[in-house]
Write a protein that holds these residues in place. Structure first.
Motif, PDB file in Angstrom:
ATOM      1  N   LEU A 107       0.828  -1.205   0.000  1.00  0.00           N
ATOM      2  CA  LEU A 107       0.000   0.000   0.000  1.00  0.00           C
ATOM      3  C   LEU A 107       0.870   1.267   0.000  1.00  0.00           C
ATOM      4  O   LEU A 107       0.564   2.247  -0.684  1.00  0.00           O
ATOM      5  CB  LEU A 107      -0.924  -0.001   1.217  1.00  0.00           C
ATOM      6  N   ILE A 108       1.948   1.250   0.766  1.00  0.00           N
ATOM      7  CA  ILE A 108       2.842   2.413   0.813  1.00  0.00           C
ATOM      8  C   ILE A 108       3.468   2.657  -0.561  1.00  0.00           C
ATOM      9  O   ILE A 108       3.582   3.802  -1.023  1.00  0.00           O
ATOM     10  CB  ILE A 108       3.920   2.193   1.891  1.00  0.00           C
ATOM     11  N   ASP A 109       3.896   1.581  -1.241  1.00  0.00           N
ATOM     12  CA  ASP A 109       4.479   1.735  -2.574  1.00  0.00           C
ATOM     13  C   ASP A 109       3.456   2.268  -3.567  1.00  0.00           C
ATOM     14  O   ASP A 109       3.800   3.052  -4.471  1.00  0.00           O
ATOM     15  CB  ASP A 109       5.031   0.394  -3.055  1.00  0.00           C
ATOM     16  N   LYS A 110       2.191   1.856  -3.409  1.00  0.00           N
ATOM     17  CA  LYS A 110       1.131   2.392  -4.276  1.00  0.00           C
ATOM     18  C   LYS A 110       1.006   3.909  -4.080  1.00  0.00           C
ATOM     19  O   LYS A 110       0.861   4.659  -5.040  1.00  0.00           O
ATOM     20  CB  LYS A 110      -0.201   1.711  -3.976  1.00  0.00           C
ATOM     21  N   GLU A 111       1.048   4.316  -2.819  1.00  0.00           N
ATOM     22  CA  GLU A 111       0.941   5.749  -2.556  1.00  0.00           C
ATOM     23  C   GLU A 111       2.141   6.491  -3.126  1.00  0.00           C
ATOM     24  O   GLU A 111       2.013   7.600  -3.644  1.00  0.00           O
ATOM     25  CB  GLU A 111       0.844   5.995  -1.052  1.00  0.00           C
ATOM     26  N   ARG A 112       3.326   5.904  -3.050  1.00  0.00           N
ATOM     27  CA  ARG A 112       4.517   6.533  -3.627  1.00  0.00           C
ATOM     28  C   ARG A 112       4.387   6.706  -5.136  1.00  0.00           C
ATOM     29  O   ARG A 112       4.964   7.623  -5.712  1.00  0.00           O
ATOM     30  CB  ARG A 112       5.747   5.693  -3.297  1.00  0.00           C
ATOM     31  N   GLU A 113       3.637   5.824  -5.753  1.00  0.00           N
ATOM     32  CA  GLU A 113       3.422   5.911  -7.196  1.00  0.00           C
ATOM     33  C   GLU A 113       2.292   6.861  -7.556  1.00  0.00           C
ATOM     34  O   GLU A 113       1.973   7.033  -8.733  1.00  0.00           O
ATOM     35  CB  GLU A 113       3.126   4.526  -7.764  1.00  0.00           C
ATOM     36  N   GLY A 114       1.675   7.486  -6.551  1.00  0.00           N
ATOM     37  CA  GLY A 114       0.650   8.477  -6.815  1.00  0.00           C
ATOM     38  C   GLY A 114      -0.772   7.992  -6.657  1.00  0.00           C
ATOM     39  O   GLY A 114      -1.715   8.759  -6.885  1.00  0.00           O
ATOM     40  N   GLU A 115      -0.999   6.714  -6.277  1.00  0.00           N
ATOM     41  CA  GLU A 115      -2.352   6.195  -6.098  1.00  0.00           C
ATOM     42  C   GLU A 115      -2.922   6.642  -4.756  1.00  0.00           C
ATOM     43  O   GLU A 115      -2.192   6.876  -3.797  1.00  0.00           O
ATOM     44  CB  GLU A 115      -2.352   4.665  -6.177  1.00  0.00           C
ATOM     45  N   GLN A 116      -4.255   6.734  -4.726  1.00  0.00           N
ATOM     46  CA  GLN A 116      -4.944   7.079  -3.492  1.00  0.00           C
ATOM     47  C   GLN A 116      -5.151   5.820  -2.650  1.00  0.00           C
ATOM     48  O   GLN A 116      -5.597   4.801  -3.160  1.00  0.00           O
ATOM     49  CB  GLN A 116      -6.305   7.719  -3.800  1.00  0.00           C
ATOM     50  N   ILE A 117      -4.815   5.898  -1.370  1.00  0.00           N
ATOM     51  CA  ILE A 117      -4.998   4.755  -0.481  1.00  0.00           C
ATOM     52  C   ILE A 117      -5.710   5.217   0.778  1.00  0.00           C
ATOM     53  O   ILE A 117      -5.854   6.420   1.032  1.00  0.00           O
ATOM     54  CB  ILE A 117      -3.647   4.119  -0.098  1.00  0.00           C
ATOM     55  N   ASP A 118      -6.161   4.231   1.567  1.00  0.00           N
ATOM     56  CA  ASP A 118      -6.841   4.518   2.826  1.00  0.00           C
ATOM     57  C   ASP A 118      -5.778   4.655   3.919  1.00  0.00           C
ATOM     58  O   ASP A 118      -5.288   3.660   4.458  1.00  0.00           O
ATOM     59  CB  ASP A 118      -7.824   3.394   3.152  1.00  0.00           C
ATOM     60  N   ARG A 119      -5.416   5.900   4.232  1.00  0.00           N
ATOM     61  CA  ARG A 119      -4.358   6.116   5.216  1.00  0.00           C
ATOM     62  C   ARG A 119      -4.773   5.681   6.616  1.00  0.00           C
ATOM     63  O   ARG A 119      -3.933   5.250   7.418  1.00  0.00           O
ATOM     64  CB  ARG A 119      -3.950   7.589   5.231  1.00  0.00           C
ATOM     65  N   SER A 120      -6.063   5.786   6.925  1.00  0.00           N
ATOM     66  CA  SER A 120      -6.523   5.356   8.246  1.00  0.00           C
ATOM     67  C   SER A 120      -6.351   3.847   8.408  1.00  0.00           C
ATOM     68  O   SER A 120      -6.055   3.364   9.514  1.00  0.00           O
ATOM     69  CB  SER A 120      -7.981   5.753   8.462  1.00  0.00           C
ATOM     70  N   LEU A 121      -6.523   3.111   7.316  1.00  0.00           N
ATOM     71  CA  LEU A 121      -6.303   1.664   7.357  1.00  0.00           C
ATOM     72  C   LEU A 121      -4.845   1.370   7.694  1.00  0.00           C
ATOM     73  O   LEU A 121      -4.545   0.520   8.541  1.00  0.00           O
ATOM     74  CB  LEU A 121      -6.671   1.045   6.003  1.00  0.00           C
ATOM     75  N   LEU A 122      -3.913   2.065   7.025  1.00  0.00           N
ATOM     76  CA  LEU A 122      -2.495   1.874   7.315  1.00  0.00           C
ATOM     77  C   LEU A 122      -2.183   2.255   8.756  1.00  0.00           C
ATOM     78  O   LEU A 122      -1.443   1.538   9.452  1.00  0.00           O
ATOM     79  CB  LEU A 122      -1.633   2.711   6.372  1.00  0.00           C
ATOM     80  N   LYS A 123      -2.732   3.375   9.196  1.00  0.00           N
ATOM     81  CA  LYS A 123      -2.473   3.843  10.551  1.00  0.00           C
ATOM     82  C   LYS A 123      -2.894   2.791  11.580  1.00  0.00           C
ATOM     83  O   LYS A 123      -2.124   2.436  12.486  1.00  0.00           O
ATOM     84  CB  LYS A 123      -3.226   5.156  10.780  1.00  0.00           C
ATOM     85  N   ASN A 124      -4.114   2.261  11.452  1.00  0.00           N
ATOM     86  CA  ASN A 124      -4.623   1.297  12.428  1.00  0.00           C
ATOM     87  C   ASN A 124      -3.893  -0.033  12.350  1.00  0.00           C
ATOM     88  O   ASN A 124      -3.637  -0.672  13.385  1.00  0.00           O
ATOM     89  CB  ASN A 124      -6.127   1.075  12.203  1.00  0.00           C
TER      90      ASN A 124
END
Length: 637
Positions: A107-124
């Motif tokens: 998920l972090i790599d997806k965000e680095r590539e510019g995709e939108q992710i659920d940050r609250s999911l990563l946080k929890n």
């Protein structure tokens, strides 16, 4: 069950049953539900199960509070709450941590590539890794952070390889700056705070350190190109990026910067050398060297150094010679030229102050500071004396205060003494004029202005046994009579520093010879003035070969020889009512250098004596080092 005496106390059995029940529930219900899900769905299930498990542990620990207070405490066993959480860690977390970590990093790599992710999911989900350590971050670091950093290295290593090939240096730095900002933003939103310095260090290393040389030396856009084109924003960004990389960050930039400074400075020195070699007018070489070399070098320092002290690079070319003159001499001449009261290119006081401040910035790079001091003091003496007048008001030399931090106290004291003599000069002239009004026999015949100076403050000059004409002797006798009324001790008169209404004293003395003759030979002038060949040549050159030809020389050329004959030019006219004919300067360089070398020998001898009195026995290398240190200490006093 827990308050009866054995064999009716079942505390141990209840404690064991409590743990076994958790284990059974987690293995038969929780773990299967997690294993049948993948990626984000598995993370959501993990978060939900973990939250539910914490609620269950909280309530069950209350149900078994009596067991926790007495039996657990008496037998030094883990509390019932710790047992419940440990069961989740051992039965669930250890089994699914690898898959959970893989899903998080994806998920972090997806965000680095510019995709939108659920940050609250990563946080929890990441909080599970943190909380499972029960207040410590060891579990988070071992099970998640280490692999995240490895993935970060691989990700940015690949990106840097591509970007360095296709982007210019400024564009690459923009991307690097943006990546660092985004990584810090990730830490703020869902990673543990302790990860930030480690994550940033990995990104900096892959984007900036690994490719530093390739980036800084990029053709047409690298560091040198940015310096030449004065790209302030890009240079500032480069500084911001590299100065935060300990310990070698700025060293990487500094190495290239030093090479650039050395190359540019050496080129400027070469330009000054060529300019000096192309000079055709005698005496103008040093001035041209100063104007070209110092203005360019000093402006260059202000432009690019921006507060950074890279003196080593400057010292490489700041201690070269230009047309046989040291940079110390060139700088002294440059300062003298811009501080002169007259001249077609007279600068404003503000411009002079700004320029001299730049000179002061360059002086620490010069090894021969004492040589600069002596050259500058000698030129200052002439400037002060030749600009003196009745209404002279001394304006403190703005360079003096700046030099206090660089040059010795002895040098500053001499400059201040020279200034004090000039401040008292007007009062002395008024007393002399008052003396003339009350003593009619002491009439000099012409207007006479004399400056009384203190010998120890002023430079020494080459002595001359000049035969003064009668007109000048009368002036000298008149002043002697006045001065003997004040002090009886012996005085000397330095005619080399005298100026007259016609011009310099020698010129006045030489021209007065033509009151009694229309035509004089070289040998006749030398005999009547009692000057050496070199001094006579300077004198006659200034009167017959320079801009104003007061004397006509035969033969008509610009070389003075002992066979020449001179006659007064009755046809000479000029649109100016008063003209200034400078005496052709003689080369003072040798005298100044000899004086400085003599002072250095005395200083070195004194330093060696001081050190050896203190140390008694010392090897040569150590003695040299201590002498250098001793010199630095004395310089700072």
């Amino acid at each position: 069950m827990c308050s009866q005496k054995p064999p009716y106390n079942f505390s141990q059995q209840l404690y064991d049953k409590y743990k076994d029940t958790f284990d059974e529930y987690l293995k038969t219900t929780v773990l299967p539900s997690l294993r049948e899900k993948h990626d984000e769905f598995m993370l959501r299930e993990l978060i939900e199960r973990w939250l539910n498990h914490k609620v269950m542990v909280r309530w069950l620990s209350r149900f078994f509070h009596y067991l926790d207070r007495f039996f657990v405490a008496q037998h030094s066993l883990p509390g019932v709450r710790a047992v419940g959480l440990t069961c989740f860690r051992d039965s669930v977390y250890m089994a699914i941590r690898a898959n959970a970590r893989k899903a998080l990093i994806a998920l972090i790599d997806k965000e680095r590539e510019g995709e939108q992710i659920d940050r609250s999911l990563l946080k929890n989900a990441i909080d599970v890794f943190v909380e499972i350590g029960f207040g410590e971050t060891d579990q988070y670091q071992q099970d998640f952070e280490v692999r995240l950093l490895e993935d970060t290295v691989d990700y940015y290593k690949s990106k840097a390889t591509d970007w360095i090939e296709i982007h210019s240096c400024p564009d690459y730095m923009l991307k690097a700056e943006d990546c660092l900002r985004r990584e810090r933003d990730r830490v703020a939103h869902y990673l543990h705070g302790s990860t930030e310095p480690k994550l940033v260090e990995k990104v900096q290393h892959e984007l900036l350190v690994t490719h530093a040389n390739q980036l800084l030396e990029k053709e047409n856009s690298g560091f040198r190109a940015l310096l030449k084109d004065n790209k302030g924003d890009d240079l500032s960004r480069m500084y911001r990026l590299y100065h935060k990389i300990p310990p070698e960050g700025l060293d990487l930039v500094a190495n290239v910067f030093k090479q650039h400074i050395t190359a540019e400075g050496t080129e400027l020195v070469q330009q000054a050398e060529e300019a000096a070699s192309n000079q055709t007018t005698s005496g103008s070489g040093i001035q041209e060297q100063a104007s070209l070399l110092n203005v360019l070098v000093i402006e260059y320092i202000i432009l690019v150094i921006a507060g950074e002290e890279l003196t080593e690079a400057f010292e490489i070319f700041c201690n070269k010679t230009v047309a046989g003159s040291s940079i110390a001499e060139v700088l002294a001449t440059f300062c003298d030229n811009i501080l002169k009261e007259s001249g077609s290119e007279r600068l404003s006081d503000k411009a002079i102050e700004e320029t001299l401040q730049k000179v002061v910035m360059l002086l620490p790079c010069i090894n021969d500071k004492d040589l600069f001091a002596d050259f500058y003091r000698k030129k200052l003496a002439r400037r002060l004396l030749f600009d003196w007048s009745d209404d002279y008001y001394f304006k403190s030399d703005i360079l003096t205060s700046e030099l206090e931090q660089i040059c010795s106290n002895r040098f500053i004291e001499k400059m201040e003494g020279m200034e004090m003599d000039l401040m008292l000069a007007s009062g002395g002239q008024m007393e002399f004029e008052e003396y003339l009004r009350h003593n009619s026999h002491a009439n000099p015949g012409i207007d006479l202005k004399v400056i009384i100076i203190t010998a120890k403050f002023w430079p020494s000059y080459k002595p001359f046994d000049l035969h003064l004409p009668s007109e000048m002797i009368r002036c000298l006798e008149a002043f002697k009579g006045f001065y003997n009324t004040k002090k009886k001790d012996q005085k000397t008169y330095d005619v080399d520093l005298l100026t007259g209404i016609m011009s310099c004293h020698w010129q006045a003395a030489a021209l007065l010879l033509f009151n009694n003759a229309d035509r004089l030979s070289y040998s006749e002038i030398m005999t009547q003035l009692n000057l050496a060949h070199g001094d006579i040549a300077r004198l006659l050159h200034s009167l017959s070969c320079a801009k104003y030809k007061i004397l006509i020389k035969e033969p008509n050329n610009k070389v003075i020889s002992q066979n020449d004959v001179f006659k007064f030019n009755y046809k000479f006219t000029d649109k100016m009512r008063r003209i200034k004919i400078p005496l052709t300067p003689y080369d003072e360089r040798k005298e100044v250098i000899e004086d400085v070398d003599k002072d250095r020998r005395y200083a070195i001898d004194a330093s060696i004596v001081r050190i050896m009195k203190r140390r008694k026995v010392l090897d040569l290398q150590r003695l040299v080092l201590e002498c250098r240190y001793d010199a630095e200490v004395l310089q700072s006093l």
